[in-house]
Motif scaffolding. Structure first.
Motif, mmCIF file in Angstrom:
data_model
loop_
_atom_site.group_PDB
_atom_site.id
_atom_site.type_symbol
_atom_site.label_atom_id
_atom_site.label_comp_id
_atom_site.label_asym_id
_atom_site.label_seq_id
_atom_site.Cartn_x
_atom_site.Cartn_y
_atom_site.Cartn_z
ATOM 1 N N MET A 149 6.636 -8.291 -3.355
ATOM 2 C CA MET A 149 6.072 -9.671 -2.645
ATOM 3 C C MET A 149 6.523 -8.799 -1.085
ATOM 4 O O MET A 149 7.464 -8.468 -0.427
ATOM 5 N N LYS A 150 5.567 -9.964 0.222
ATOM 6 C CA LYS A 150 5.843 -9.098 1.502
ATOM 7 C C LYS A 150 6.563 -9.952 1.805
ATOM 8 O O LYS A 150 7.333 -11.019 1.885
ATOM 9 N N GLY A 189 10.376 -4.163 0.560
ATOM 10 C CA GLY A 189 12.230 -3.468 -0.080
ATOM 11 C C GLY A 189 12.085 -2.378 1.216
ATOM 12 O O GLY A 189 11.709 -2.594 2.347
ATOM 13 N N ASN A 190 11.385 -1.305 0.043
ATOM 14 C CA ASN A 190 12.159 -0.104 0.587
ATOM 15 C C ASN A 190 10.057 0.459 0.564
ATOM 16 O O ASN A 190 9.967 1.635 0.870
ATOM 17 N N TYR A 191 9.455 -0.327 0.856
ATOM 18 C CA TYR A 191 7.477 0.040 1.421
ATOM 19 C C TYR A 191 7.818 -0.799 1.991
ATOM 20 O O TYR A 191 7.745 -1.387 2.679
ATOM 21 N N THR A 192 6.259 0.664 2.844
ATOM 22 C CA THR A 192 4.930 -0.248 3.667
ATOM 23 C C THR A 192 3.717 -0.573 3.441
ATOM 24 O O THR A 192 3.522 0.476 2.333
ATOM 25 N N HIS A 227 3.158 6.490 -1.812
ATOM 26 C CA HIS A 227 2.800 5.799 -2.818
ATOM 27 C C HIS A 227 1.711 5.482 -4.029
ATOM 28 O O HIS A 227 1.896 6.586 -4.249
ATOM 29 N N SER A 228 1.023 5.158 -3.103
ATOM 30 C CA SER A 228 -0.497 5.003 -3.557
ATOM 31 C C SER A 228 -1.364 4.263 -2.845
ATOM 32 O O SER A 228 -0.972 3.785 -1.377
ATOM 33 N N VAL A 229 -2.722 3.892 -3.501
ATOM 34 C CA VAL A 229 -3.826 3.696 -2.423
ATOM 35 C C VAL A 229 -4.385 2.716 -3.944
ATOM 36 O O VAL A 229 -4.192 2.998 -4.716
ATOM 37 N N GLY A 230 -4.428 1.382 -3.136
ATOM 38 C CA GLY A 230 -5.412 0.571 -4.362
ATOM 39 C C GLY A 230 -5.670 -0.449 -4.227
ATOM 40 O O GLY A 230 -6.022 -1.086 -2.937
ATOM 41 N N ILE A 234 -3.099 0.570 1.180
ATOM 42 C CA ILE A 234 -1.873 2.358 0.815
ATOM 43 C C ILE A 234 -0.365 1.866 1.105
ATOM 44 O O ILE A 234 0.533 1.269 2.496
ATOM 45 N N THR A 235 0.144 2.417 0.210
ATOM 46 C CA THR A 235 1.231 2.228 0.514
ATOM 47 C C THR A 235 2.598 3.731 0.270
ATOM 48 O O THR A 235 2.125 4.594 0.116
#
Ligand SMILES: Nc1ncnc2c1ncn2[C@@H]1O[C@H](COP(=O)(O)OP(=O)(O)O)[C@@H](O)[C@H]1O
Ligand SMILES: [Mg+2]
Length: 248
Positions: free
Chosen positions: A1-2, A18-21, A55-58, A67-68
């Protein structure tokens, strides 16, 4: 959730989750550019630069590329410079610590900076053929190195975290001449804060024993490259810098 939008630009929005951008690109933004940003981030992470971990691209549920990265707690150097103008010198010296560490790295897998600038100057439609020829001739004569260059090294792309300074936004990274990257930072600073720009250039030259002319010779070239962004508010200053073509 953003949770919270950190930045909204024409091409993308940046959210905290959360802990991610998460950097979510607009529909239609070229997939190759999204992958280039992710590729550059992973490359510079591998070179040991202090960057948020990728962490990821999708694709998001609605089909946008995203991108995370790790979320980095802290303020950008731009925010800090606005809040504490009295610490300008300390902040600029900190920028230089990061940038000089970066120049110690070689980046043979990245695009060549001069080739990129050549394409940018060739694509400009707001200069005449004589200026274009002079700029391309000057570019051709400039020394060609393979140092890691950021391409957009400025206070909004630095987060001052608890465990050190993080450098963001490596989409424009390349291998090239450190003086070109310094000229670009000087230009970006000059567009916001001339005192910071002057101090930055003086300190770079002092700390590295570089003659100022080496950096100044790149100024018309980085100004031409910046003109490709077509920002009306920058046009007058950038056009005036193009005329410094005969500094050598
Ligand atoms: N990993 C991160 N942690 C915390 N904030 C971030 C992170 N990545 C980006 N931001 C915030 O979002 C802003 C824009 O991100 P950036 O990657 O520089 O994209 P752009 O400048 O192309 O919009 C940064 O200036 C910073 O405020
Ligand atoms: Mg940025």
């Amino acid at each position: 959730m953003k949770e919270k939008i950190l930045i909204a630009s024409g091409n993308h929005n940046v959210y905290r989750e959360g802990n991610y951008t998460v950097k979510v690109f607009q529909k239609g933004f070229p997939k190759s550019e999204v992958l280039r940003e992710a590729m550059h981030m992973s490359l510079v992470e591998g070179l040991g630069m202090h960057v948020p971990e990728l962490h990821s691209v999708g694709l998001t549920e609605d089909g946008s590329w995203a991108i995370t990265y790790d979320y980095i707690e802290g303020k950008t150097l731009m925010q800090l410079m606005e809040e504490h103008p009295e610490k300008l010198e300390e902040y600029v010296d900190g920028m230089l610590d990061c940038q000089l560490e970066m120049f110690e790295k070689k980046a043979p897998l990245l695009n060549n900076l001069k080739s990129k600038m050549k394409r940018q100057i060739q694509s400009l439609d707001c200069i005449n053929d004589i200026t274009r020829y002079e700029l391309l001739t000057k570019l051709n004569s400039m020394p060609d190195h393979a140092k890691l260059c950021h391409g957009d090294f400025c206070p909004s792309n630095i987060i001052v975290g608890e465990d050190g300074w993080y450098i963001l936004d490596w989409i424009h990274a390349s291998q090239g001449n450190a003086s070109a990257d310094v000229a670009r930072t000087y230009l970006l600073l000059a567009l916001q804060n001339l005192d910071a720009a002057y101090y930055y250039l003086n300190r770079f030259c002092e700390r590295t024993g570089t003659a100022k002319i080496y950096v100044q010779n790149w100024l018309p070239l980085v100004a031409a490259a910046q003109l490709t962004k077509k920002r009306p508010e920058e046009s007058e200053l950038l056009q005036s810098w193009l005329n410094v073509v005969d500094t050598d």
